[in-house]
Each structure stands twice: as C-alpha cells, then as structure tokens.
Design a protein around this motif. Structure first.
Motif, PDB file in Angstrom:
ATOM      1  N   GLU A 184       7.493  -6.015  -7.434  1.00 50.11           N
ATOM      2  CA  GLU A 184       6.462  -7.025  -7.672  1.00 50.11           C
ATOM      3  C   GLU A 184       5.423  -6.450  -8.627  1.00 50.11           C
ATOM      4  OE1 GLU A 184       6.087 -10.186  -6.485  1.00 50.11           O
ATOM      5  OE2 GLU A 184       8.152  -9.888  -5.797  1.00 50.11           O
ATOM      6  N   ASP A 211      -5.951  -6.709  -9.543  1.00 54.32           N
ATOM      7  CA  ASP A 211      -6.343  -8.126  -9.547  1.00 54.32           C
ATOM      8  C   ASP A 211      -7.740  -8.184  -8.944  1.00 54.32           C
ATOM      9  OD1 ASP A 211      -6.880 -10.750  -8.715  1.00 54.32           O
ATOM     10  OD2 ASP A 211      -4.777 -11.209  -8.357  1.00 54.32           O
ATOM     11  N   HIS A 212      -8.702  -8.646  -9.730  1.00 50.33           N
ATOM     12  CA  HIS A 212     -10.090  -8.645  -9.275  1.00 50.33           C
ATOM     13  C   HIS A 212     -10.307  -9.448  -7.998  1.00 50.33           C
ATOM     14  CE1 HIS A 212     -12.765  -6.393 -11.876  1.00 50.33           C
ATOM     15  NE2 HIS A 212     -11.924  -6.648 -12.858  1.00 50.33           N
ATOM     16  N   PHE A 213      -9.477 -10.494  -7.798  1.00 48.64           N
ATOM     17  CA  PHE A 213      -9.673 -11.344  -6.624  1.00 48.64           C
ATOM     18  C   PHE A 213      -9.026 -10.743  -5.382  1.00 48.64           C
ATOM     19  CE2 PHE A 213     -10.317 -15.659  -8.953  1.00 48.64           C
ATOM     20  CZ  PHE A 213     -11.363 -15.098  -9.651  1.00 48.64           C
ATOM     21  N   ARG A 214      -7.949  -9.952  -5.606  1.00 44.55           N
ATOM     22  CA  ARG A 214      -7.225  -9.400  -4.477  1.00 44.55           C
ATOM     23  C   ARG A 214      -7.883  -8.115  -3.959  1.00 44.55           C
ATOM     24  NH1 ARG A 214      -1.587  -8.307  -6.306  1.00 44.55           N
ATOM     25  NH2 ARG A 214      -2.480  -6.329  -6.907  1.00 44.55           N
ATOM     26  N   THR A 215      -8.386  -7.318  -4.906  1.00 41.37           N
ATOM     27  CA  THR A 215      -8.959  -6.032  -4.536  1.00 41.37           C
ATOM     28  C   THR A 215     -10.429  -6.226  -4.198  1.00 41.37           C
ATOM     29  OG1 THR A 215      -7.450  -5.110  -6.155  1.00 41.37           O
ATOM     30  CG2 THR A 215      -9.088  -3.619  -5.247  1.00 41.37           C
ATOM     31  N   ALA A 216     -10.700  -6.366  -2.894  1.00 41.38           N
ATOM     32  CA  ALA A 216     -12.062  -6.675  -2.473  1.00 41.38           C
ATOM     33  C   ALA A 216     -12.991  -5.501  -2.734  1.00 41.38           C
ATOM     34  CB  ALA A 216     -12.070  -7.042  -0.998  1.00 41.38           C
ATOM     35  N   ASP A 218      -4.217  -3.339 -16.496  1.00 44.62           N
ATOM     36  CA  ASP A 218      -4.091  -3.659 -15.066  1.00 44.62           C
ATOM     37  C   ASP A 218      -2.945  -2.908 -14.401  1.00 44.62           C
ATOM     38  OD1 ASP A 218      -6.224  -5.454 -15.211  1.00 44.62           O
ATOM     39  OD2 ASP A 218      -4.927  -7.092 -15.815  1.00 44.62           O
ATOM     40  N   SER A 239       2.114  -5.243 -13.906  1.00 43.70           N
ATOM     41  CA  SER A 239       1.404  -6.504 -14.147  1.00 43.70           C
ATOM     42  C   SER A 239       1.387  -6.851 -15.625  1.00 43.70           C
ATOM     43  CB  SER A 239      -0.030  -6.417 -13.639  1.00 43.70           C
ATOM     44  OG  SER A 239      -0.036  -6.429 -12.235  1.00 43.70           O
ATOM     45  N   MET A 281       2.180  -5.252  -9.149  1.00 39.57           N
ATOM     46  CA  MET A 281       1.182  -4.843  -8.151  1.00 39.57           C
ATOM     47  C   MET A 281      -0.061  -4.247  -8.808  1.00 39.57           C
ATOM     48  SD  MET A 281       2.181  -5.525  -5.114  1.00 39.57           S
ATOM     49  CE  MET A 281       1.380  -4.361  -4.020  1.00 39.57           C
ATOM     50  N   SER A 288      -5.325 -16.049  -7.108  1.00 38.67           N
ATOM     51  CA  SER A 288      -5.476 -14.748  -7.764  1.00 38.67           C
ATOM     52  C   SER A 288      -6.306 -14.918  -9.029  1.00 38.67           C
ATOM     53  CB  SER A 288      -4.110 -14.174  -8.112  1.00 38.67           C
ATOM     54  OG  SER A 288      -3.585 -14.870  -9.232  1.00 38.67           O
ATOM     55  N   GLU A 289      -6.762 -13.768  -9.547  1.00 34.86           N
ATOM     56  CA  GLU A 289      -7.488 -13.783 -10.814  1.00 34.86           C
ATOM     57  C   GLU A 289      -6.660 -14.475 -11.894  1.00 34.86           C
ATOM     58  OE1 GLU A 289      -8.213  -9.784 -12.113  1.00 34.86           O
ATOM     59  OE2 GLU A 289      -8.767 -10.419 -14.136  1.00 34.86           O
TER      60      GLU A 289
END
Ligand code: ADP
Ligand code: MG
Length: 318
Positions: A302, A307-312, A200, A204, A304, A2-3
């Motif tokens: 969680e 996240d720059h890496f999760r949200t394509a 975010d 988070s 939620m 993750s980011e």
C-alpha cells in the motif's frame, strides 16, 4: 478523508477555464500558466509549520529558511523547470520576530544564491503563536517543455536519483538538495515520461504517477531500492525495517523518474552529470503496487507515505 482525497475534491471543483491562462491546475508538483505563447510559467507553494515540519527551538531559523525554499525548489525540479523568483509569507512569534526573520532569510539566501532565485516579495506577520512560513516559487519551463506526473506507460522503467529513507534520523529532512540540475540533465538526455519529487515517500509519490497515468501499476524490486544509511540507523531504533523506511518515509527530495526501458538502459550506463540513478522497478498495466522480494515472490504493498490528515502527531523527532 485523506489529504489526497481533499486535494482530489478541490481539483474537481476548481477546474481551470478553457483557453485561459491556466494550462495545468491542481494535481501535479507545480501549476503551469501560459504567460505568453512561448513561455510556460511554473507556480508552486509549500507551507512549513513549527512542530510539524521543523522544531524551531532545536533546528534554528536558518535551517527552517533553507528547508522552506528547498522544498519548493524540489517541486520545480519535479517538473524539469528552472526556478526564477520567490515570494515568502511569514507568521513570526512576536517575542523574537526580527531575530527569527534574519535567520530565515540567511537560510533562504544560501539556496537562492545557489539556484539563482530572486526573493521578490512576501508578507510579514507576527503573533503569539508558532512560526509558520510559506514560500511560493515561480519557475520557467525549458524549450523541451515540462514533465508531468501523468505520462508513464506499461513496460517503462522506474528510476530514482538517490538513496531513500530515514530523513528524520539525523536532520536530513532539513537539508533538501533540490535535484534541479539533475532533472534538467535527464530531460536533455532522454524523453522523460513522468517525474515527481519524493516528498511523501516512494510508495505514495510513485502512486501519484501511476494514478495520473491512467491507473497503472508497478512492480518494485526490493533488492534494487537504494536504502539510505539513515534508514538502517532508524530501523535499529524502531519496529520498521530499513526497506519500509525507504519505501514510506518522506522528505528525501530525490526524484522518481519514469522512462522507456531502452532509454533507462542508456541513462544507467552513462548517467548525465550530476545525476545518479538507480533502477527500482517497472510500470505495469495491472494496477496496484507490488514488491518483488529476493526469492522472486511478489506481494501487494500500500502507499504508506506521509498524509497530513492521517498522521495526527508529528513523526518521532530525534
Ligand atoms: P507536493 O507534495 O508536490 O507539494 P501536494 O501533495 O502538496 O504536492 O499537492 C498536490 C497538488 O494539489 C498540487 O497541484 C497542489 O498545488 C494542489 N493542492 C494542495 N493543496 C491545495 C489547496 N489547499 N488548494 C488548492 N490546491 C491544492
Ligand atoms: Mg512535489
């Protein structure tokens, strides 16, 4: 990865030299540099990219300039600091470079004037690609010092400075209202244990406070979370409840403030102007985030947020 896992890795690698300039490196809303024995210098940077943080064609360059400085001001607010000066780096689309630059600087000027920030430098590039703008903002701690993410204690109250969720619905994500005055007034009125800006999403960003405070947990009160009208609107157009929007959407740029329970009662009874305050939950020794619903039942949730890496893809633009 993750980011935030990447940021943790960077943080382990890049530990500041002991006794050097760096008082606080990677891991909070700003770095703290000991410019001289009496002054803590705050440094923060945020980059915005066309298609990710804005859409130039739809939003226009002025709104982009406003947001670029606004998100950085929000990070200075998140340390209870005073913004002072900014440097701005841009990659401009070649075809309309100077027109776009004029718009960007008009948008930044609005906030620079309001918050007494000097634009003291930067870098100009043009290319056959989308607009990218990166602002680095310098600020100063007050005599009361900074407030970091890591000072929450079990039993502390969790407060937020305004309604949350749905910032994408009507373009509110482009118009952050940096809570500088609010942070300074709160810091003056009570010892703040921890502070972060909600960029975010509450789940988070509160998660960052709890992690930095030694792995604590929290119980959020579903009925107490102030839900923005935009979150209700958005939930009518998608499968997500307004409460989940309030918990997980980003870019509200309100503050999440953690204070001792008795200080919270005092602040809520008479919020120091111009701050508005809502109490949303309590910090616990037991790790993890839990949500208490109206019937008193608690369930784990969680983090939620964004996240720059999760949200394509970019979140759905309206
Ligand atoms: P914020 O949302 O408050 O801007 P971020 O999640 O972007 O915070 O960053 C968290 C911390 O990680 C900050 O201290 C930031 O300076 C640091 N950080 C983020 N990306 C990088 C990077 N590429 N290199 C070094 N530090 C980074
Ligand atoms: Mg921040």
């Amino acid at each position: 990865m993750s980011e935030f896992a990447l940021i943790d890795w960077l943080r382990q690698r890049e530990r500041p030299r002991e006794g050097a300039w760096t008082k606080l490196g990677i891991g909070d809303d700003c770095a703290i540099l000991r410019a001289n024995p009496d002054t803590d210098l705050l440094v923060t940077t945020d980059m915005l990219m066309d298609g990710r943080h804005f859409r130039l064609e739809q939003d226009g360059p002025r709104a982009v300039g406003y947001k670029a400085l606004g998100v950085n001001l929000s990070d200075i607010a998140a340390m209870a600091g005073v913004p002072r000066a900014a440097v701005v780096a841009v990659a401009l689309p070649q075809a309309a470079a100077s027109e776009i630059a004029h718009g960007l600087y008009a948008g930044m000027r609005e906030l620079a004037d309001r918050f007494c920030v000097d634009l003291v430098g930067g870098d100009t590039n043009a290319w056959d690609g989308p607009l990218v703008i990166s602002v680095t903002l310098l600020g100063e701690a007050t005599a009361r010092g900074t407030v970091r993410r890591g000072g929450a204690k079990p039993g502390d109250a969790i407060l937020v400075t305004g309604p949350l969720g749905g910032s994408l619905f009507a373009g509110r994500h482009l118009r952050p209202q940096p809570r500088i005055a609010e942070a300074l007034a709160l810091h003056e009125a009570a010892p703040l244990h921890a502070l972060i800006d909600i960029s975010d999403g509450l789940s988070s960003d509160l998660g960052h406070i709890l992690a930095e405070s030694g792995g604590l947990g929290a119980v959020l009160d579903a009925a107490a979370i102030p839900i923005h009208p935009d979150a209700h609107e958005m939930s009518r157009h998608d499968e997500t409840t307004a409460l989940d929007h309030a918990l997980n959407d980003g870019e509200d740029f309100e503050l999440c403030v953690v204070v001792a329970d008795d200080d919270a009662a005092r602040l809520l009874a008479a919020p120091p102007a111009p701050a508005m305050l809502r109490r949303v939950g309590i910090v616990t020794e037991v790790p993890g985030l839990r949500l208490r619903s109206l019937d008193g039942r608690e369930r784990p949730i969680e983090p939620m947020g964004f996240d720059h890496f999760r949200t394509a893809k970019h979140p759905p633009w309206t």
